[in-house]
Design a protein around this motif. Structure first.
Motif, PDB file in Angstrom:
ATOM      1  N   VAL A  56      38.308  44.882  44.952  1.00 48.95           N
ATOM      2  CA  VAL A  56      39.444  45.787  44.426  1.00 48.95           C
ATOM      3  C   VAL A  56      40.820  45.485  44.404  1.00 48.95           C
ATOM      4  O   VAL A  56      41.796  45.419  43.717  1.00 48.95           O
ATOM      5  CB  VAL A  56      39.213  47.389  44.591  1.00 48.95           C
ATOM      6  N   ALA A  57      41.457  44.796  46.122  1.00 49.00           N
ATOM      7  CA  ALA A  57      42.265  44.863  46.151  1.00 49.00           C
ATOM      8  C   ALA A  57      42.766  43.538  45.493  1.00 49.00           C
ATOM      9  O   ALA A  57      44.076  43.723  44.965  1.00 49.00           O
ATOM     10  CB  ALA A  57      42.241  44.891  47.612  1.00 49.00           C
ATOM     11  N   GLY A  58      42.303  42.672  45.376  1.00 46.60           N
ATOM     12  CA  GLY A  58      42.270  41.950  44.236  1.00 46.60           C
ATOM     13  C   GLY A  58      42.580  41.567  42.634  1.00 46.60           C
ATOM     14  O   GLY A  58      42.919  41.034  42.462  1.00 46.60           O
ATOM     15  N   LEU A  59      41.778  42.632  42.552  1.00 43.51           N
ATOM     16  CA  LEU A  59      41.683  42.835  41.559  1.00 43.51           C
ATOM     17  C   LEU A  59      42.237  43.964  40.471  1.00 43.51           C
ATOM     18  O   LEU A  59      43.001  44.066  39.846  1.00 43.51           O
ATOM     19  CB  LEU A  59      39.997  43.467  40.766  1.00 43.51           C
ATOM     20  N   ALA A  60      42.725  44.723  41.526  1.00 43.59           N
ATOM     21  CA  ALA A  60      44.187  46.088  40.124  1.00 43.59           C
ATOM     22  C   ALA A  60      45.366  45.048  40.673  1.00 43.59           C
ATOM     23  O   ALA A  60      45.436  46.168  39.240  1.00 43.59           O
ATOM     24  CB  ALA A  60      43.655  47.110  41.690  1.00 43.59           C
ATOM     25  N   PRO A  61      46.179  44.605  40.737  1.00 39.27           N
ATOM     26  CA  PRO A  61      47.029  43.681  40.201  1.00 39.27           C
ATOM     27  C   PRO A  61      47.284  43.244  38.407  1.00 39.27           C
ATOM     28  O   PRO A  61      48.206  42.912  38.160  1.00 39.27           O
ATOM     29  CB  PRO A  61      47.242  42.765  41.370  1.00 39.27           C
ATOM     30  N   HIS A  62      46.117  42.881  38.837  1.00 36.13           N
ATOM     31  CA  HIS A  62      45.797  42.279  37.357  1.00 36.13           C
ATOM     32  C   HIS A  62      44.559  43.248  36.184  1.00 36.13           C
ATOM     33  O   HIS A  62      44.761  42.908  35.049  1.00 36.13           O
ATOM     34  CB  HIS A  62      44.872  41.226  37.614  1.00 36.13           C
ATOM     35  N   ARG A  63      44.459  44.507  36.488  1.00 30.29           N
ATOM     36  CA  ARG A  63      42.839  44.596  36.023  1.00 30.29           C
ATOM     37  C   ARG A  63      42.673  46.041  36.314  1.00 30.29           C
ATOM     38  O   ARG A  63      43.385  46.841  37.794  1.00 30.29           O
ATOM     39  CB  ARG A  63      41.724  43.929  36.122  1.00 30.29           C
TER      40      ARG A  63
END
Length: 170
Positions: A68-75
């Motif tokens: 989630v930490a890698g996805l949340a800034p973009h999705r």
């Protein structure tokens, strides 16, 4: 029994542990999405094009925390607890076959309100994401007036990250 728990005491203890593990790496909100099969619990975070993360069998949406930490800034990330599996979703009607499972997901997607989403799944979640593409047409809820388009990706679309937020070795 559709809840999967033998009694209320077992369910309560399970939910206590679930809450102890619910430390998302980014701010998260929670939704209760009503469907004809029961109430689906959904974790929501991030901003951008929507992605729905579908977990495997006998686990919960918490299994997606490392990603989630890698996805949340973009999705805009949606991580539901599937009905019929452990978690905070509450199934009230049997889902006797694959189509019922697909229909349940379609109802959740319809209620999230996006015209198009990306689906990412592992194990059973991957199967559930692919189920509509192998049937007669796009993913749609039987009670919906619209058809929701969905795109499917391979496992390479989600990059595993460590707890520190760095990319994990493959």
């Amino acid at each position: 029994m559709t809840s999967g728990f033998p009694n209320e005491r077992s369910r309560s203890r399970y939910l206590e542990v679930y809450e102890e593990l619910s430390d998302w790496p980014v701010p998260v909100t929670e939704l209760a999405v009503e469907t004809s099969f029961g109430t689906t619990h959904v974790h929501v975070c991030g901003d951008g094009p929507p992605v729905v993360l579908l977990h495997g069998i006998m686990v919960t949406s918490l299994s997606w925390r490392p990603c989630v930490a890698g996805l949340a800034p973009h999705r805009r990330v949606y991580a539901p607890d599937s009905l019929g599996e452990p978690g905070r979703s509450v199934q009230t009607r049997p889902m006797p076959d694959a189509q019922a499972n697909a229909d349940s997901l379609a109802e959740v997607l319809d209620r999230l309100g996006h015209d198009r989403v990306h689906l990412a799944g592992v194990s059973r979640g991957g199967w559930l994401a692919l189920k509509p593409s192998c049937s007669a047409g796009p993913l749609s809820s039987p009670n919906s007036r619209t058809t929701r388009g969905a795109s499917w990706s391979t496992s390479n679309a989600v990059t595993p990250v460590t707890r520190s937020g760095r990319r994990a070795a493959r």
